[in-house]
Write an enzyme that holds these catalytic residues in place. Structure first.
Site, PDB file in Angstrom:
ATOM      1  NE  ARG A  17      -2.191  -1.651   3.543  1.00  0.00           N
ATOM      2  CZ  ARG A  17      -2.725  -1.783   4.754  1.00  0.00           C
ATOM      3  NH1 ARG A  17      -3.941  -1.331   4.999  1.00  0.00           N
ATOM      4  NH2 ARG A  17      -2.040  -2.347   5.733  1.00  0.00           N
ATOM      5  CE  LYS A  75       0.540  -2.159   9.330  1.00  0.00           C
ATOM      6  NZ  LYS A  75      -0.782  -2.415   9.980  1.00  0.00           N
ATOM      7  CE1 TYR A  94      -5.675   2.826   9.856  1.00  0.00           C
ATOM      8  CE2 TYR A  94      -4.411   2.329   7.883  1.00  0.00           C
ATOM      9  CZ  TYR A  94      -5.624   2.569   8.502  1.00  0.00           C
ATOM     10  OH  TYR A  94      -6.773   2.558   7.771  1.00  0.00           O
ATOM     11  CG  HIS A  96      -2.592  -0.143  15.101  1.00  0.00           C
ATOM     12  ND1 HIS A  96      -3.944  -0.316  15.353  1.00  0.00           N
ATOM     13  CD2 HIS A  96      -2.476  -0.131  13.756  1.00  0.00           C
ATOM     14  CE1 HIS A  96      -4.604  -0.406  14.208  1.00  0.00           C
ATOM     15  NE2 HIS A  96      -3.729  -0.290  13.223  1.00  0.00           N
ATOM     16  CB  SER A 134     -13.182  -2.282   9.082  1.00  0.00           C
ATOM     17  OG  SER A 134     -12.423  -1.689  10.106  1.00  0.00           O
ATOM     18  CG  ASP A 198     -22.521  -6.820  17.486  1.00  0.00           C
ATOM     19  OD1 ASP A 198     -21.660  -6.614  16.620  1.00  0.00           O
ATOM     20  OD2 ASP A 198     -22.698  -6.067  18.466  1.00  0.00           O
ATOM     21  NE  ARG A 203     -23.428  -3.196  12.696  1.00  0.00           N
ATOM     22  CZ  ARG A 203     -23.212  -2.328  11.718  1.00  0.00           C
ATOM     23  NH1 ARG A 203     -23.820  -1.153  11.747  1.00  0.00           N
ATOM     24  NH2 ARG A 203     -22.413  -2.612  10.719  1.00  0.00           N
ATOM     25  CG  LEU A 240     -12.302  -2.195  16.868  1.00  0.00           C
ATOM     26  CD1 LEU A 240     -10.815  -2.458  16.862  1.00  0.00           C
ATOM     27  CD2 LEU A 240     -12.643  -1.133  15.839  1.00  0.00           C
ATOM     28  CB  ALA A 268      -9.747  -9.191  16.469  1.00  0.00           C
ATOM     29  CB  ILE A 269      -4.588 -11.141  14.329  1.00  0.00           C
ATOM     30  CG1 ILE A 269      -3.293 -11.736  14.902  1.00  0.00           C
ATOM     31  CG2 ILE A 269      -4.366 -10.529  12.965  1.00  0.00           C
ATOM     32  CD1 ILE A 269      -3.473 -12.647  16.091  1.00  0.00           C
ATOM     33  CG  ASP A 270      -5.365  -5.051  13.645  1.00  0.00           C
ATOM     34  OD1 ASP A 270      -6.285  -5.665  14.227  1.00  0.00           O
ATOM     35  OD2 ASP A 270      -5.562  -4.020  12.988  1.00  0.00           O
ATOM     36  CB  VAL A 298      -2.462 -12.010   7.563  1.00  0.00           C
ATOM     37  CG1 VAL A 298      -1.602 -10.915   6.955  1.00  0.00           C
ATOM     38  CG2 VAL A 298      -2.083 -13.372   6.990  1.00  0.00           C
ATOM     39  CG  ASN A 300       0.103  -6.617   6.595  1.00  0.00           C
ATOM     40  OD1 ASN A 300       0.241  -7.798   6.887  1.00  0.00           O
ATOM     41  ND2 ASN A 300       0.824  -6.037   5.652  1.00  0.00           N
TER      42      ASN A 300
END
Length: 373
Positions: A17, A75, A94, A96, A134, A198, A203, A240, A268-270, A298, A300
């Site tokens: 990216r 990133k 980003y 984080h 997302s 959820d 929602r 999230l 949600a791994i990040d 993964v 990203n």
């Protein structure tokens, strides 16, 4: 108020990216700003140096791109990139920071102005720079999950859509936000049987209105999660809690109880992952098998579709980049509450409540810091 803006090439594993497209460069240079694009920054996804030059950019080396008043990238800076940052420089990407104490310490030491895409808000309090990624991640999750189910990848050999006379696969999506909604769209498009969980009844009502009877909705609690994952072919973790670590909704026991060869994609791994069995992977080695379940974790995910993701991200970031460049960062931050919400670190101080709370820093107010200056 003219500004020099640097666009470096990303260096994370399989991260193609880029922070600004040639169209974005045109918009910036049309207003008189100077843009330095690191050579080959967008080449892999079809934006070559010639296109950037035609848009008015200067093609530069890494050090020159990092020598600008504002650096726009995707990133968070890697250790070799942090070394190139300097005091008073605006970093728009980003970050984080909550799970990254070392990076936070470095950014504070270098006294940069760090504006994080993932905490910028809009007038409705939504996260406009996180939502497009997302959406991309939610859609990729289904493609990745469908591939993980193939025999050669350790999967059970189930085709998500089935075929006439054969039942489709069952997809269970934890979380009905942007990622979950987009995962549901893709899974439905393939013909799978889809259930979304959820904790927000509002929602779930919304999802029910949007999808009608085609998607099942369930209130998210441990008994329902255990019951549904038992039968699932593909589980997608799409939860999230903004700025916080992801809740661990899938216990090791639940994963053990899943069908052999089923797949788990943890979007949600990040933010640490929502399964006890999840651990970060890269695009070079995206999956591993644990308890007979193929895990895709993964960190990203949008990078897998880097061209689409870049177009989606930059259409959201460009108006804010223009505002920062045109007004200068102090005035832009003063006049735009959403950008202020994105300000995580400012000249050696932490200015975001979640980062301050998670990493144990004093929370400073930008307005007071700007006045003092």
């Amino acid at each position: 108020h003219l500004m020099r803006i640097g666009i470096p090439k990303e260096i994370k594993d399989h991260e193609y990216r880029v922070g600004v497209t040639p169209a974005g460069v045109s918009a910036l240079t049309a207003r008189g700003h100077e843009v330095l694009v690191e050579t080959l920054a967008g080449a892999r996804i079809g934006f070559d140096d010639a296109q950037y030059e035609a848009a008015g950019a200067m093609i530069a080396g890494r050090n020159e791109a990092y020598g600008c008043d504002m650096v726009i990238k995707v990133k968070e800076p890697q250790p070799s990139e942090v070394a190139l940052l300097r005091e008073g420089q605006v970093l728009f990407c980003y970050l984080h920071l909550a799970p990254e104490p070392d990076l936070t310490r470095e950014l504070l030491a270098r006294k940069v102005i760090g504006i994080a895409y993932e905490t910028v808000t809009d007038a409705q309090g939504m996260l406009p720079l996180l939502i497009p990624m997302s959406e991309v991640a939610g859609r990729i999750a289904v493609q990745a999950g469908a591939t993980a189910l193939q025999i050669a990848n350790g999967g059970s050999g189930v085709l998500l859509g089935g075929v006439p006379g054969v039942a489709p696969g069952k997809v269970v999506i934890l979380g009905g936000g942007s990622s979950g909604l987009n995962a549901a769209k893709m899974a439905l498009g393939l013909g799978a049987e889809v259930t979304v969980l959820d904790i927000s009844l509002a929602r779930l009502r919304y999802l029910d209105d949007v999808f009608g009877m085609r998607v099942k909705t369930r209130f998210s609690e441990p008994v329902a999660i255990a019951e549904l994952t038992l039968e699932a072919d593909l589980v997608i973790g799409a939860v999230l809690v903004p700025g916080k670590r992801a809740p661990r909704l899938l216990t090791r026991e639940m994963v053990k109880a899943m069908k052999p060869g089923s797949a788990l994609v943890d979007i949600a791994i990040d933010q640490g992952g929502c399964a006890e069995t999840s651990r970060p992977t890269t695009h070079s080695a995206p999956t591993y098998i644990e308890h007979g379940v193929v895990h895709y974790c993964v960190t990203n995910m949008p990078g897998a579709a880097a061209r689409t993701a870049t177009l989606a991200l930059t259409q959201a970031t460009l108006p804010l980049a223009l505002e920062l460049a045109d007004k200068g960062y102090v005035r832009a931050l003063q006049e735009h509450p959403g950008l202020r919400a994105g300000l995580n670190v400012y000249r050696g101080q932490v200015t975001h409540p979640a980062v301050a709370a998670d990493l144990g820093y004093a929370l400073e107010d930008f307005a007071a810091l700007a006045l003092a200056a």
